[in-house]
Design an enzyme around this catalytic site. Structure first.
Site, short mmCIF file in Angstrom:
data_model
loop_
_atom_site.label_atom_id
_atom_site.label_comp_id
_atom_site.label_asym_id
_atom_site.label_seq_id
_atom_site.Cartn_x
_atom_site.Cartn_y
_atom_site.Cartn_z
N GLY A 51 -18.98 -94.04 108.27
CA GLY A 51 -19.26 -93.97 106.91
C GLY A 51 -19.37 -95.60 106.40
O GLY A 51 -19.02 -96.55 105.26
N GLY A 52 -19.70 -95.93 107.67
CA GLY A 52 -19.76 -97.90 107.57
C GLY A 52 -20.96 -98.26 106.67
O GLY A 52 -20.96 -99.79 106.84
N ALA A 53 -21.75 -97.60 106.92
CA ALA A 53 -22.62 -97.87 105.83
C ALA A 53 -22.26 -98.25 104.18
O ALA A 53 -23.25 -99.21 103.16
CB ALA A 53 -23.80 -97.45 106.38
N GLY A 54 -21.40 -97.88 104.04
CA GLY A 54 -20.85 -97.68 102.32
C GLY A 54 -21.08 -98.43 101.60
O GLY A 54 -20.00 -100.11 102.24
N HIS A 55 -20.61 -98.34 100.56
CA HIS A 55 -20.23 -100.24 99.76
C HIS A 55 -18.68 -100.08 99.71
O HIS A 55 -18.28 -101.10 100.05
CB HIS A 55 -20.62 -99.63 98.23
CG HIS A 55 -19.44 -100.69 97.73
ND1 HIS A 55 -20.68 -101.94 97.12
CD2 HIS A 55 -18.39 -100.72 96.24
CE1 HIS A 55 -19.48 -102.66 96.58
NE2 HIS A 55 -18.73 -101.81 96.03
N LEU A 56 -17.62 -99.24 100.13
CA LEU A 56 -16.31 -99.05 100.14
C LEU A 56 -16.50 -99.83 101.36
O LEU A 56 -14.99 -100.25 102.02
CB LEU A 56 -15.78 -97.36 100.42
CG LEU A 56 -13.71 -97.71 99.93
CD1 LEU A 56 -13.78 -98.15 99.04
CD2 LEU A 56 -13.84 -96.03 100.45
N TYR A 220 -18.53 -79.28 98.95
CA TYR A 220 -17.31 -80.42 98.92
C TYR A 220 -16.18 -80.51 98.86
O TYR A 220 -15.61 -80.85 100.00
CB TYR A 220 -18.46 -81.21 98.86
CG TYR A 220 -17.98 -82.84 98.21
CD1 TYR A 220 -18.48 -83.95 99.30
CD2 TYR A 220 -16.94 -83.66 97.11
CE1 TYR A 220 -17.91 -84.92 100.34
CE2 TYR A 220 -16.31 -84.23 97.49
CZ TYR A 220 -16.87 -85.39 98.82
OH TYR A 220 -16.03 -86.81 98.81
N LYS A 224 -13.72 -80.96 101.77
CA LYS A 224 -12.58 -81.43 102.16
C LYS A 224 -11.22 -81.21 102.06
O LYS A 224 -10.21 -81.55 102.56
CB LYS A 224 -13.12 -82.32 101.06
CG LYS A 224 -14.37 -83.28 101.03
CD LYS A 224 -13.98 -84.61 102.04
CE LYS A 224 -13.22 -85.49 101.35
NZ LYS A 224 -13.87 -86.63 102.54
#
EC number: 1.1.1.145
Length: 462
Positions: A51-56, A220, A224
């Site tokens: 998820g490296g493109a996310g804000h977090l 989802y 999870k």
């Protein structure tokens, strides 16, 4: 040659030899010092973030870089003070940046590309899904820590596809754990959501021991929940794991929650609140800053053999807040009135149900989901004592002041405080009219469906 002259020559020879020895020893000392300074550092800490493109992920990268700089700066300063004390102030930061890849290397994994400013000489990007076996096995080589932030199904095409959610979020996470352990990864941190335990019933100071519901709000949450169990069971001596649960991640620049709220406020229609049974629901959100603190401290805790592993932790803000009143300071800062009307919960829930039904039929994202509305209308507060005890988690109360400062500096002045915002009652009228139209639409739809089913039940073609 006289004895006197011979004695003088001998003394001069001894003196020259002594000087040479002293010079040689000094040279050896200098060489030894240089060797100590230049000898290779230990292998850099290598981190992989899905998820490296996310804000977090972007904020996590910034925090890991900051930590590494802070740890190596004293050493660099000490080294430079010996070599060139006159230019120490201008040299340290440049030398720290130069040596950063020797201490930390980060691999970002995502199907979307991150912002260019994130990618640096010590930050690499791999464009793939985290369930791509061939690519991930290569990306995991020599990785010490995995932060698994990625998932699908919260919105988008996968939200309506149970098989895809389970295959990627649950089975994909299981495969990632196997590949990580086989590659020698030592620490694995998984991010989850309170949606895995929220069933629509009120939750007060809920601990991590709350069981999973029989029915989940969506695919989802279901996938999870399965992934949480898998991550817990995978924890062992070779690779230690931790699960962190967040709730409504928000913060300056965050898109899913914060920017949606800001955009809605800028329409001028943030004029209502909802108080089921006369009381506003309480919640505990997760600011980006607190999420990052939780991620970093969870990783550090897993390095110690006496820290529990295979655990779940609630990572939220310090204190519960009103689900609507929490955002009021931001609305006021944007130039709007603090006056609010109270609307009943029924039309809001009806709007969410209709929005989700229409979105499912048209295969688009709903304006607002049923889960999001229920999290606004039903109490959901959580106990964070376990994270405070085991991880040393010290959450802040709220990120609203930082959010206000962020948007006031970035939005044009005429957008933030335009003239003519005294039309509060006009907006109330629009809201009431919209509510009536929703009721009429629901009633009409129900009535016509009833008539159709009645006719079908009486129809007999034979």
């Amino acid at each position: 040659m006289s004895i006197k002259r011979l004695s003088m020559r001998l003394k001069k020879g001894i003196h020259r030899s002594w000087n040479r020895m002293t010079s040689l020893e000094a040279g050896l000392e200098e060489e030894k010092e240089i060797k100590i300074v230049e000898e290779p550092e230990p292998r850099p800490w290598k981190v992989l973030i899905t998820g490296g493109a996310g804000h977090l992920a972007e904020n996590l990268v910034a925090k890991l870089e900051e930590m590494t700089r802070d740890s190596i700066r004293p050493k660099i300063r000490e080294m430079l003070e010996k070599e060139m004390p006159a230019v120490i102030s201008t040299k340290v930061d440049k030398e720290v940046e130069k040596r950063l890849p020797m201490y930390i290397q980060i691999v970002l994994v995502d199907v979307l590309e991150p912002r260019g400013r994130v990618l640096k000489h010590h930050v690499a990007f791999v464009k793939c899904s985290f369930d791509d076996e061939c690519t991930m096995k290569t990306a995991l080589e020599q990785v010490d820590t995995v932060y698994h932030l990625a998932a699908v199904g919260m919105t988008g095409q996968y939200a309506r596809d149970r098989k895809a959610c389970m295959d990627i979020n649950a089975v994909g996470t299981m495969n990632l754990l196997i590949w990580a352990r086989n590659s020698g990864v030592q620490r694995f941190i998984y991010t989850s959501s309170v949606g895995v335990v929220f069933s629509g019933e009120p939750m007060y100071n809920a601990t991590e021991e709350v069981g999973y519901p029989d029915d989940f709000y969506n695919y989802y949450c279901e996938s999870k929940a399965h992934a949480e169990r898998i991550v817990q069971k995978a924890s062992g001596h070779r690779m230690r794991t931790t699960v962190l649960r967040f709730n409504g991640i928000y913060g300056p620049g965050e898109k899913r929650v914060t920017e949606r709220v800001v955009k809605f406020m800028l329409t001028g229609m943030w004029i209502a609140t909802c108080k089921p049974n006369g009381v506003e629901a309480q919640t505990q959100l997760s600011s980006v800053a607190n999420c990052i603190q939780g991620l970093v401290k969870a990783e550090l805790a897993l390095r110690w053999s006496d820290t529990p592993h295979g655990q779940i932790y609630n990572i939220m803000d310090k204190t519960p807040v009103g689900t609507f009143s929490f955002w009021t300071p931001l609305n006021i800062a944007l130039g709007f009135s603090s006056s609010m009307i109270t609307v009943p919960a029924t039309p809001i829930r009806l709007f969410a149900y209709l929005s989700q039904i229409i979105a499912d039929r048209m295969r688009i994202d709903p304006i607002v989901s049923v889960l999001e509305v229920d999290l606004l209308l039903v109490n959901n507060t959580f106990n964070i004592e376990k994270a405070e005890r085991d991880l040393g988690y010290e959450p802040s109360v709220s990120a609203i002041p930082e959010i206000i400062e962020h948007y006031l500096h970035r939005l044009p002045p005429d957008v933030v405080r335009p003239k003519g915002r005294s039309d509060f009652y006009v907006k109330v009228a629009v809201l009431v009219l919209g509510t009536i139209l929703i009721f009429v639409a629901v009633f009409s739809f129900t009535f016509w469906m009833y008539l159709i089913f009645q006719r079908l039940s009486r129809w007999n073609p034979f």
